[in-house]
Design a protein around this motif. Structure first.
Motif, PDB file in Angstrom:
ATOM      1  N   ASP A   1      -4.728  -5.975  -0.887  1.00  0.00           N
ATOM      2  CA  ASP A   1      -5.181  -5.659   0.610  1.00  0.00           C
ATOM      3  C   ASP A   1      -6.812  -6.111   0.642  1.00  0.00           C
ATOM      4  OD1 ASP A   1      -4.813  -4.385   2.833  1.00  0.00           O
ATOM      5  OD2 ASP A   1      -4.427  -2.461   2.214  1.00  0.00           O
ATOM      6  N   SER A   2      -7.005  -6.866   1.663  1.00  0.00           N
ATOM      7  CA  SER A   2      -8.221  -7.624   1.860  1.00  0.00           C
ATOM      8  C   SER A   2      -9.256  -6.489   1.940  1.00  0.00           C
ATOM      9  CB  SER A   2      -8.295  -8.331   3.272  1.00  0.00           C
ATOM     10  OG  SER A   2      -8.262  -7.371   4.318  1.00  0.00           O
ATOM     11  N   GLU A   3      -9.129  -5.503   2.349  1.00  0.00           N
ATOM     12  CA  GLU A   3     -10.248  -4.219   2.538  1.00  0.00           C
ATOM     13  C   GLU A   3     -10.488  -3.860   1.187  1.00  0.00           C
ATOM     14  OE1 GLU A   3      -7.598  -4.413   4.253  1.00  0.00           O
ATOM     15  OE2 GLU A   3      -8.062  -4.425   6.555  1.00  0.00           O
TER      16      GLU A   3
ATOM     17  N   LYS B   1       0.823  -1.285  -0.016  1.00  0.00           N
ATOM     18  CA  LYS B   1       0.196  -0.050   0.036  1.00  0.00           C
ATOM     19  C   LYS B   1       1.049   1.249   0.015  1.00  0.00           C
ATOM     20  CE  LYS B   1      -1.658  -1.968   3.821  1.00  0.00           C
ATOM     21  NZ  LYS B   1      -2.466  -2.610   4.428  1.00  0.00           N
TER      22      LYS B   1
ATOM     23  N   ASN C   1      -1.951   1.431   9.888  1.00  0.00           N
ATOM     24  CA  ASN C   1      -2.643   0.479   8.808  1.00  0.00           C
ATOM     25  C   ASN C   1      -3.626   1.089   8.332  1.00  0.00           C
ATOM     26  OD1 ASN C   1      -2.148  -1.731   7.059  1.00  0.00           O
ATOM     27  ND2 ASN C   1      -3.661  -2.652   8.145  1.00  0.00           N
TER      28      ASN C   1
ATOM     29  N   GLU D   1      -4.318   2.685   4.564  1.00  0.00           N
ATOM     30  CA  GLU D   1      -5.426   2.125   3.735  1.00  0.00           C
ATOM     31  C   GLU D   1      -6.656   3.139   3.223  1.00  0.00           C
ATOM     32  OE1 GLU D   1      -6.806  -1.212   5.756  1.00  0.00           O
ATOM     33  OE2 GLU D   1      -5.432  -2.532   5.347  1.00  0.00           O
TER      34      GLU D   1
END
Ligand code: MG
Length: 377
Positions: A131-133, A108, A198, A202
């Motif tokens: 990135d999971s989100e 990121k 984080n 994000e």
């Protein structure tokens, strides 16, 4: 630049960061679908990955930069998975985009420090989030018109210190900060989830990937990591993506899009999930999201300062050269001390915007090192 060619199988994949957490899970996925993917190149940090490929590069090799550039621009390479931690991923990312490759971005930091430069160089659909989100938001947006989107809601586990008693961070040890409740990730991102930086990073990442203003990106705490993020639409409806907290799912999707590969993770048994909690972010206790928002609003080199100062402060903490409680004050101090006009751009970078970002990055690292009393020659 546009994506030059239609999907072809097996897809040639270059892995930047082959022995890290994301890289080794990506190799798991690749090995399970050999008719879909083949490894073209591997870049690794400390040790060499235990397999052969057209390119195998160790980050410490003297000619690593040139060989990685060759790897990511090779005609055999269709997709580059960017999973090396930190700002050093920027150069190969730009080289791959300029060569018209598809990118699956797990790092990121690249989008945080240089989101505008990166997105401008990327053709439509060239960048896929890992990135999971962001993968969750990406999935929620499929088939939706941009004008239907009201806001993005990033979920945060709250990290290892969510229920830490009291507000004194001075006693937090490296071991405590690395004990993540739901995700198994590399040390840098695990410390970032302990400070919640984080989630700040994000938020900036989501702003660039999905083109939404910062005030339409929200953070909510969701300790179980089953809801990976949500999108709220103008009619009041919301969509969420739910699954086991397992990075192989977003990795596989970034590699195989628009197809979904069978059985990547076990299906969620909702009757057994139990309670799913959602709660507001305690912004006083975790000021990092506001710090990130401020840096992103100021724009220019500020997000790069935020990112680089955080990287240096986290590295110092992991090496036990400074405390957990020092991380955010060091980032704050780097942001406050930043004078864009005084930051010297590095030689040989033609693009002024990129030069300014690299100057901001260098300033922040120097600033934190000086603060830590470790000025390097
Ligand atoms: Mg994440």
């Amino acid at each position: 630049m546009s994506v030059a060619h239609a999907p072809r199988w097996p897809l040639g994949v270059a892995l930047l960061g082959a022995t890290g957490s994301i890289g080794s899970q990506a190799l798991d996925v690749i090995d399970r679908f050999p008719d879909r993917f083949r490894v073209v190149g591997l870049l690794s940090g400390r040790r060499l990955p235990n397999r052969t490929a057209r390119y195998t590069v160790r980050a410490s090799d003297p000619d690593a930069g040139a060989r990685v550039r060759e790897m990511v621009t090779d005609p055999e390479c269709d997709l580059v998975l960017v999973a090396v931690p930190g700002a050093c991923a920027l150069e190969p990312t730009l080289a791959a985009l300029d060569a018209g490759k598809r990118l699956a971005i797990a790092t990121k930091e690249v989008l945080v420090m240089a989101g505008e430069v990166v997105m401008r160089r990327a053709g439509p659909g060239a960048i896929r989030p890992v990135d999971s989100e962001h993968s969750a938001i990406w999935q929620c947006l499929w088939g939706e018109a941009p004008e239907s989107v009201a806001r993005l809601i990033l979920t945060a586990t709250g990290g290892p210190l969510l229920r830490h008693p009291g507000r004194d961070w001075r006693t937090v040890t490296v071991e405590q900060a690395l004990r993540h409740p739901t995700w198994s990730m590399g040390p840098k991102v695990t410390v970032d989830s302990a400070t919640l930086m984080n989630k700040g990073l994000e938020m900036i990442e989501a702003h660039h990937l999905f083109g939404l203003p910062l005030d339409r990106i929200e953070v909510v705490i969701h300790p179980q990591s089953v809801i990976h993020s949500m999108v709220q639409f103008v009619d009041g409806a919301a969509k969420a993506q739910l699954s086991h907290p397992d990075m192989r799912l977003p990795i596989a999707l970034a590699l195989s899009y628009p197809e979904r590969l069978p059985g990547v993770v076990p299906p969620t048994e909702f009757a057994r999930v139990g309670e799913l909690e959602l709660e507001p972010l305690d912004r006083e206790r975790f000021p990092s999201v506001d710090l990130a928002r401020e840096a992103a609003r100021r724009g220019g080199g500020y997000p790069a300062v935020l990112n680089a100062a955080n990287e240096e402060a986290v590295a110092a903490f992991l090496e036990r050269r400074s405390g957990f409680a020092d991380i955010l004050p060091l980032v704050r101090s780097a942001l406050d001390g930043f004078r864009p006009e005084r930051a010297d751009p590095p030689p040989g970078v033609a693009e002024p915007e990129l030069a300014a970002i690299l100057a901001a990055d260098a300033y922040a690292r120097q600033h934190v090192r000086e603060r830590l009393g470790k000025v390097e020659e």
